[in-house]
Structure formats: structure tokens, C-alpha cells
Design a protein around this motif. Structure first.
Motif, PDB file in Angstrom:
ATOM      1  N   GLN A  61       9.462   0.093  11.783  1.00 13.63           N
ATOM      2  CA  GLN A  61      10.832  -0.079  12.283  1.00 13.63           C
ATOM      3  C   GLN A  61      11.356   1.296  12.619  1.00 13.63           C
ATOM      4  O   GLN A  61      11.420   2.155  11.743  1.00 13.63           O
TER       5      GLN A  61
ATOM      6  N   ARG B 216      13.352  -9.275  10.130  1.00 13.69           N
ATOM      7  CA  ARG B 216      11.988  -9.745  10.188  1.00 13.69           C
ATOM      8  C   ARG B 216      11.740 -10.744   9.067  1.00 13.69           C
ATOM      9  O   ARG B 216      12.116 -10.506   7.922  1.00 13.69           O
TER      10      ARG B 216
ATOM     11  N   HIS C 179       5.132 -15.035  11.249  1.00 11.50           N
ATOM     12  CA  HIS C 179       6.353 -14.241  11.153  1.00 11.50           C
ATOM     13  C   HIS C 179       7.192 -14.412  12.412  1.00 11.50           C
ATOM     14  O   HIS C 179       6.723 -14.959  13.411  1.00 11.50           O
TER      15      HIS C 179
ATOM     16  N   GLY D 148      10.975 -12.667  14.618  1.00 12.04           N
ATOM     17  CA  GLY D 148      12.022 -11.643  14.717  1.00 12.04           C
ATOM     18  C   GLY D 148      13.383 -12.321  14.759  1.00 12.04           C
ATOM     19  O   GLY D 148      13.576 -13.309  15.473  1.00 12.04           O
TER      20      GLY D 148
END
Ligand SMILES: O=C(O)CCC(=O)C(=O)O
Ligand SMILES: [Fe+2]
Length: 183
Positions: free
Chosen positions: A64, A73, A112, A114
């Protein structure tokens, strides 16, 4: 790539294999970089930052880049989305589908996504690492001598073609790589 290469013998040892079991695949391995920018959005809960997916490669190192600690996240653990907070100066490591396939499912690739914040911008740099283009993408022979093969074995080029033509929908890509006889 050096970080990933240093992890290869450790992963091999952890699997009970020879330390160099993965080494050849990563001679001239592929590394690609992607930058992500998530601008703030007042309607944050109504928009998607980055759709749920698992990375197709072997391992992704995510940094990041702005120092703002934002809830940006999430990973899916046991069906629930959990935030992964950045640690200053540390990479987040994603295990990818290629690692999952090589290990016949022993190492799980992580789903995962965003998330967008209402007030703060977030930026990240993802470095994707994969084997070279000669490597076949399939469970390691040393593993499937002793157990049922759970995933197909395909050319790396075909694997990448499949991934880039698939939509980024959760684990749908890795599902395509499963052998039909395995539930
Ligand atoms: O921005 C992030 O933390 C996630 C990036 C990501 O998952 C990707 O680029 O594949
Ligand atoms: Fe990703």
C-alpha cells in the motif's frame, strides 16, 4: 522475484519435497506489476473497488503506497469478508491459484477484494509472480504419485489465456481448473 525465489525451498520443504522441487520453474519466471488507485466515493457502499477474485499467479506481493490506514482490502475467510490492515513498510502476500494447483490444493489461494472509502484515497502496487512460460501449470508429479490429482495440467500460455478471458468473479477461474471427478 528474489523474495519469491527465497521462499521456494521453504515451501518445498514444508510439502516434504526436495528443496529444489520448484526451482526450475522460476528460472526466467514472470513478474508483472499493477498499480491500483481507489478514489474516495461518497456512495462507497454502492460501488465496487476491485471485484472479488483470487490472483492467478503463484504469489503476489502487495504494497500500500500511501501511508493512510484505510479499510481498503478484504479477504474472504470461512465465507466472511475480513479486513486486512496494512502494516507500515510490509508487503501483504497473496497466495495465488498457480501455487494452489502446484500443491494439488494444499496451499489455498485467497479470495480478496478492494473496498472504497468515503473520504480517503487509497493506492496499492501489486507485484505478481509466476513460473516461466515453459512450466506446465498442474499439480507437481511428486505430490500426485501419492494422492488423487485435483487439478488439470495445462500449458502456461493456455493457463494465462484462460485467466485473461475469464471474468473476475470470486473463485470461478480456479473452479475451471478443477478436474470434474473431484467435488
Ligand atoms: O489493492 C489491493 O490491495 C488489492 C489489489 C489486488 O488484489 C490486485 O491487484 O490483484
Ligand atoms: Fe488480487
Amino acid at each position: 522475484m528474489n523474495i519469491v525465489k527465497r521462499l521456494l525451498p521453504i515451501i518445498a520443504k514444508n510439502l516434504g519435497l526436495q528443496p529444489d522441487a520448484l526451482t526450475d520453474k522460476f528460472t526466467d519466471g514472470i513478474q508483472s506489476i499493477k498499480m491500483n488507485c481507489y478514489p474516495p466515493c461518497a456512495q462507497a457502499t454502492n460501488v465496487v473497488g476491485l471485484s472479488p477474485h483470487s490472483d492467478a499467479g503463484f504469489m503476489t506481493l502487495v504494497l500500500q503506497v500511501n501511508q493512510v490506514q484505510v479499510h481498503g482490502r478484504q479477504i474472504r475467510r470461512n465465507g466472511t469478508w475480513v479486513f486486512v490492515m496494512p502494516l507500515d513498510g510490509a508487503f501483504v502476500v497473496n497466495l495465488g491459484d498457480t501455487l494452489r494447483i502446484f500443491t494439488n490444493g494444499k496451499y489455498k489461494s485467497i479470495e480478496h477484494r478492494g473496498i472504497v472509502d468515503t473520504a480517503k484515497e487509497r493506492m496499492s502496487v501489486a507485484a505478481f509472480h509466476g513460473p516461466n512460460m515453459h512450466a506446465k501449470i498442474g499439480p507437481l508429479e511428486e505430490i500426485v504419485v501419492n494422492e488423487v490429482q485435483a487439478y488439470k495440467r495445462v500449458d502456461h500460455e493456455n493457463f494465462r489465456r484462460l485467466f485473461f478471458s475469464a471474468k473476475l468473479i470470486g473463485k470461478s477461474f480456479i473452479e475451471q481448473m478443477k478436474l470434474k471427478s473431484i467435488s
